[in-house]
Scaffold this motif. Structure first.
Motif, PDB file in Angstrom:
ATOM      1  N   ALA A  79       0.937  -1.211  -0.037  1.00 31.74           N
ATOM      2  CA  ALA A  79      -0.098  -0.041  -0.021  1.00 31.74           C
ATOM      3  C   ALA A  79       0.871   1.280   0.149  1.00 31.74           C
ATOM      4  CB  ALA A  79      -1.130   0.031   1.212  1.00 31.74           C
ATOM      5  N   VAL A  80       2.031   1.201   0.802  1.00 31.44           N
ATOM      6  CA  VAL A  80       2.919   2.503   0.727  1.00 31.44           C
ATOM      7  C   VAL A  80       3.611   2.573  -0.631  1.00 31.44           C
ATOM      8  CG1 VAL A  80       4.982   3.301   1.943  1.00 31.44           C
ATOM      9  CG2 VAL A  80       3.151   2.309   3.284  1.00 31.44           C
ATOM     10  N   GLY A  81       3.986   1.367  -1.200  1.00 26.18           N
ATOM     11  CA  GLY A  81       4.607   1.580  -2.509  1.00 26.18           C
ATOM     12  C   GLY A  81       3.660   2.147  -3.672  1.00 26.18           C
ATOM     13  N   ALA A  82       2.209   1.704  -3.459  1.00 25.78           N
ATOM     14  CA  ALA A  82       1.498   2.051  -4.462  1.00 25.78           C
ATOM     15  C   ALA A  82       1.142   3.524  -4.359  1.00 25.78           C
ATOM     16  CB  ALA A  82      -0.200   1.308  -4.394  1.00 25.78           C
ATOM     17  N   ALA A  83       1.002   4.029  -2.937  1.00 29.30           N
ATOM     18  CA  ALA A  83       0.884   5.429  -2.928  1.00 29.30           C
ATOM     19  C   ALA A  83       1.991   6.006  -3.524  1.00 29.30           C
ATOM     20  CB  ALA A  83       0.718   5.956  -1.425  1.00 29.30           C
ATOM     21  N   HIS A  84       3.304   5.688  -3.266  1.00 28.78           N
ATOM     22  CA  HIS A  84       4.455   6.660  -3.659  1.00 28.78           C
ATOM     23  C   HIS A  84       4.454   6.515  -5.355  1.00 28.78           C
ATOM     24  CE1 HIS A  84       8.413   8.219  -3.772  1.00 28.78           C
ATOM     25  NE2 HIS A  84       8.854   6.986  -4.650  1.00 28.78           N
ATOM     26  N   THR A  85       4.037   5.363  -5.885  1.00 33.73           N
ATOM     27  CA  THR A  85       4.141   5.178  -7.265  1.00 33.73           C
ATOM     28  C   THR A  85       2.944   6.123  -7.986  1.00 33.73           C
ATOM     29  OG1 THR A  85       4.987   2.811  -6.948  1.00 33.73           O
ATOM     30  CG2 THR A  85       4.109   3.562  -9.177  1.00 33.73           C
ATOM     31  N   HIS A  86       1.959   6.223  -7.122  1.00 34.94           N
ATOM     32  CA  HIS A  86       0.804   7.023  -7.752  1.00 34.94           C
ATOM     33  C   HIS A  86       1.174   8.384  -7.790  1.00 34.94           C
ATOM     34  CE1 HIS A  86      -3.404   8.519  -7.830  1.00 34.94           C
ATOM     35  NE2 HIS A  86      -3.638   7.433  -8.582  1.00 34.94           N
ATOM     36  N   GLY A  87       2.400   8.951  -7.180  1.00 38.63           N
ATOM     37  CA  GLY A  87       2.797  10.287  -7.104  1.00 38.63           C
ATOM     38  C   GLY A  87       2.069  11.135  -5.682  1.00 38.63           C
ATOM     39  N   MET A  88       1.743  10.023  -4.865  1.00 38.40           N
ATOM     40  CA  MET A  88       1.003  10.789  -3.501  1.00 38.40           C
ATOM     41  C   MET A  88       2.126  11.557  -2.786  1.00 38.40           C
ATOM     42  SD  MET A  88      -1.445   9.269  -0.936  1.00 38.40           S
ATOM     43  CE  MET A  88      -2.300   8.656  -2.475  1.00 38.40           C
ATOM     44  N   ASP A  89       2.116  12.550  -2.149  1.00 34.84           N
ATOM     45  CA  ASP A  89       3.048  12.978  -1.255  1.00 34.84           C
ATOM     46  C   ASP A  89       2.875  12.273   0.247  1.00 34.84           C
ATOM     47  OD1 ASP A  89       4.809  14.636   0.231  1.00 34.84           O
ATOM     48  OD2 ASP A  89       3.408  16.657   0.483  1.00 34.84           O
ATOM     49  N   LEU A  90       4.151  11.606   0.385  1.00 35.90           N
ATOM     50  CA  LEU A  90       4.109  10.594   1.600  1.00 35.90           C
ATOM     51  C   LEU A  90       3.880  11.415   2.839  1.00 35.90           C
ATOM     52  CD1 LEU A  90       6.598   7.985   0.572  1.00 35.90           C
ATOM     53  CD2 LEU A  90       3.992   7.899   0.271  1.00 35.90           C
ATOM     54  N   ARG A  91       4.209  12.885   3.172  1.00 39.93           N
ATOM     55  CA  ARG A  91       4.204  13.554   4.251  1.00 39.93           C
ATOM     56  C   ARG A  91       2.841  13.932   4.323  1.00 39.93           C
ATOM     57  NH1 ARG A  91       8.692  15.143   1.284  1.00 39.93           N
ATOM     58  NH2 ARG A  91      10.655  15.433   2.601  1.00 39.93           N
ATOM     59  N   THR A  92       1.744  14.195   3.285  1.00 37.92           N
ATOM     60  CA  THR A  92       0.508  14.152   3.390  1.00 37.92           C
ATOM     61  C   THR A  92      -0.236  12.988   3.742  1.00 37.92           C
ATOM     62  OG1 THR A  92       0.543  16.096   1.850  1.00 37.92           O
ATOM     63  CG2 THR A  92      -1.573  15.249   2.255  1.00 37.92           C
ATOM     64  N   PHE A  93       0.157  11.828   3.161  1.00 40.06           N
ATOM     65  CA  PHE A  93      -0.459  10.467   3.523  1.00 40.06           C
ATOM     66  C   PHE A  93       0.066  10.084   4.814  1.00 40.06           C
ATOM     67  CE2 PHE A  93      -0.220   5.798   2.318  1.00 40.06           C
ATOM     68  CZ  PHE A  93      -1.462   5.668   2.462  1.00 40.06           C
ATOM     69  N   GLY A  94       1.171  10.542   5.522  1.00 43.02           N
ATOM     70  CA  GLY A  94       1.443  10.451   6.946  1.00 43.02           C
ATOM     71  C   GLY A  94       0.433  10.978   7.904  1.00 43.02           C
ATOM     72  N   ARG A  95       0.359  12.248   7.374  1.00 41.67           N
ATOM     73  CA  ARG A  95      -0.713  12.895   8.342  1.00 41.67           C
ATOM     74  C   ARG A  95      -2.161  12.586   8.355  1.00 41.67           C
ATOM     75  NH1 ARG A  95       2.275  17.470   5.988  1.00 41.67           N
ATOM     76  NH2 ARG A  95       0.268  17.687   4.680  1.00 41.67           N
ATOM     77  N   THR A  96      -2.360  12.217   7.115  1.00 43.20           N
ATOM     78  CA  THR A  96      -3.810  11.534   6.892  1.00 43.20           C
ATOM     79  C   THR A  96      -4.004  10.299   7.672  1.00 43.20           C
ATOM     80  OG1 THR A  96      -4.005  12.459   4.784  1.00 43.20           O
ATOM     81  CG2 THR A  96      -5.514  10.718   4.987  1.00 43.20           C
ATOM     82  N   LEU A  97      -2.821   9.318   7.685  1.00 40.77           N
ATOM     83  CA  LEU A  97      -2.903   8.211   8.590  1.00 40.77           C
ATOM     84  C   LEU A  97      -3.050   8.275  10.101  1.00 40.77           C
ATOM     85  CD1 LEU A  97      -0.423   5.822   6.870  1.00 40.77           C
ATOM     86  CD2 LEU A  97      -2.823   5.546   6.783  1.00 40.77           C
ATOM     87  N   ALA A  98      -2.282   9.276  10.456  1.00 40.30           N
ATOM     88  CA  ALA A  98      -2.525   9.574  11.974  1.00 40.30           C
ATOM     89  C   ALA A  98      -3.851  10.221  12.073  1.00 40.30           C
ATOM     90  CB  ALA A  98      -1.520  10.984  12.092  1.00 40.30           C
ATOM     91  N   MET A  99      -4.529  11.131  11.400  1.00 39.61           N
ATOM     92  CA  MET A  99      -5.843  11.638  11.614  1.00 39.61           C
ATOM     93  C   MET A  99      -6.798  10.185  11.444  1.00 39.61           C
ATOM     94  SD  MET A  99      -5.740  14.706  12.709  1.00 39.61           S
ATOM     95  CE  MET A  99      -7.488  14.704  12.743  1.00 39.61           C
ATOM     96  N   GLU A 100      -6.412   9.527  10.802  1.00 36.60           N
ATOM     97  CA  GLU A 100      -7.582   8.300  10.375  1.00 36.60           C
ATOM     98  C   GLU A 100      -7.524   7.495  11.747  1.00 36.60           C
ATOM     99  OE1 GLU A 100      -9.828   5.949   7.505  1.00 36.60           O
ATOM    100  OE2 GLU A 100      -8.872   7.926   7.531  1.00 36.60           O
ATOM    101  N   ALA A 101      -6.145   7.287  12.412  1.00 40.03           N
ATOM    102  CA  ALA A 101      -5.984   6.544  13.581  1.00 40.03           C
ATOM    103  C   ALA A 101      -6.598   7.228  14.600  1.00 40.03           C
ATOM    104  CB  ALA A 101      -4.776   6.257  13.834  1.00 40.03           C
ATOM    105  N   ARG A 102      -6.632   8.355  14.719  1.00 37.71           N
ATOM    106  CA  ARG A 102      -7.245   9.183  15.868  1.00 37.71           C
ATOM    107  C   ARG A 102      -8.726   9.158  15.658  1.00 37.71           C
ATOM    108  NH1 ARG A 102     -11.328  13.682  15.498  1.00 37.71           N
ATOM    109  NH2 ARG A 102     -10.950  14.847  17.624  1.00 37.71           N
ATOM    110  N   ASP A 103      -9.370   9.081  14.567  1.00 37.53           N
ATOM    111  CA  ASP A 103     -10.847   9.239  14.432  1.00 37.53           C
ATOM    112  C   ASP A 103     -11.391   7.829  14.697  1.00 37.53           C
ATOM    113  OD1 ASP A 103     -10.792  11.569  13.495  1.00 37.53           O
ATOM    114  OD2 ASP A 103     -10.873  11.271  11.382  1.00 37.53           O
TER     115      ASP A 103
END
Length: 255
Positions: free
Chosen positions: A104-128
């Protein structure tokens, strides 16, 4: 005091995403833009509680994507993760499936997603997830998401303990802060994902205490230990054994 008495004060507050989405939906309908509600929630999330910023983000999305867009296209334009991608990685972390999480991390990186934004999104997902697990039906006051997202998170949170979700949120928050400062963001995220998947499962302290108490009750009781001499012996009555008396020397003859 004189200046304040001649001024008007306005205290601005953050606008909930549901209210922003309602306003954006009416604008899109008036402008003939076909965009679904989940995409509008992504736009409102990027606006971060500001109606002006949300309108600016929506204007950029329409300018680049046109008048007919799906949620994955909007997520790609904004450089954020959509719900399916985030949920897939979160599910892999909770199930301790390291290969799926790394894919999943590799697919996000290949898709061109900013991993810094992805990390913040994951943290907020865990918080929710943690908020929903703790508050139940009143989570809608603490989790600013669409109704379908809240239901999906509630179903995921019900399968895991509060302690596990708390640890997940704590580690992902530290990981997001580390990724924000890292030069090799993908490597840092992959190592953090592996550490989460390899972490031992938490055990309930109350259950462990009950188990120890049950083992103590089942253990055989030994008689009290007494290292002294047996009661009633001569050594005990006389206060301890005595050495035999030495023979007396014969008396000297008298003159």
């Amino acid at each position: 005091v004189t200046i304040r008495s001649r001024c008007q004060r306005y205290d601005f507050r953050r606008i909930r995403s549901a209210e922003v989405v309602k306003c954006l939906a009416s604008i899109c309908e008036a402008e003939g833009v076909n965009i679904d509600q989940e995409s509008l929630f992504l736009v409102a999330r990027e606006g971060d509680g500001s109606m002006r910023d949300s309108l600016s983000v929506l204007d950029q999305v329409i300018a680049f994507g046109g008048a007919d867009m799906a949620v994955d296209e909007v997520a790609a334009l904004l450089g954020v993760a959509d719900r399916n991608r985030t949920a897939a990685l979160m599910r892999a972390l909770l199930e301790r499936d390291a290969p799926s999480a790394l894919r999943a991390v590799g697919a996000a990186h290949t898709h061109g997603m900013d991993l810094r934004t992805f990390g913040r999104t994951l943290a907020m997902e865990a918080r929710d997830l943690l908020m929903i697990r703790l508050t139940g039906k009143s989570a809608r006051d603490l989790v600013d998401r669409a109704e379908s997202e809240v239901e999906a998170l509630a179903a995921m949170a019900a399968q895991h303990s509060t302690q596990e979700l708390e640890r997940l949120a704590h580690v992902l928050l530290e990981l997001a802060e580390t990724i924000a400062r890292a030069r090799h963001s993908r490597l840092v995220m992959e190592l953090g994902v592996v550490r989460l998947c390899r972490a031992p499962a938490l055990r309930d302290v109350g259950a462990l205490a009950s188990r120890v108490e049950a083992l103590l009750h089942q253990a055989p009781r030994l008689p009290p230990r007494n290292d002294g001499p047996p009661q009633g012996s001569s050594a005990t009555r006389s206060g301890g054994a005595r050495a035999p008396a030495a023979p007396r020397a014969p008396a000297a003859p008298r003159a």
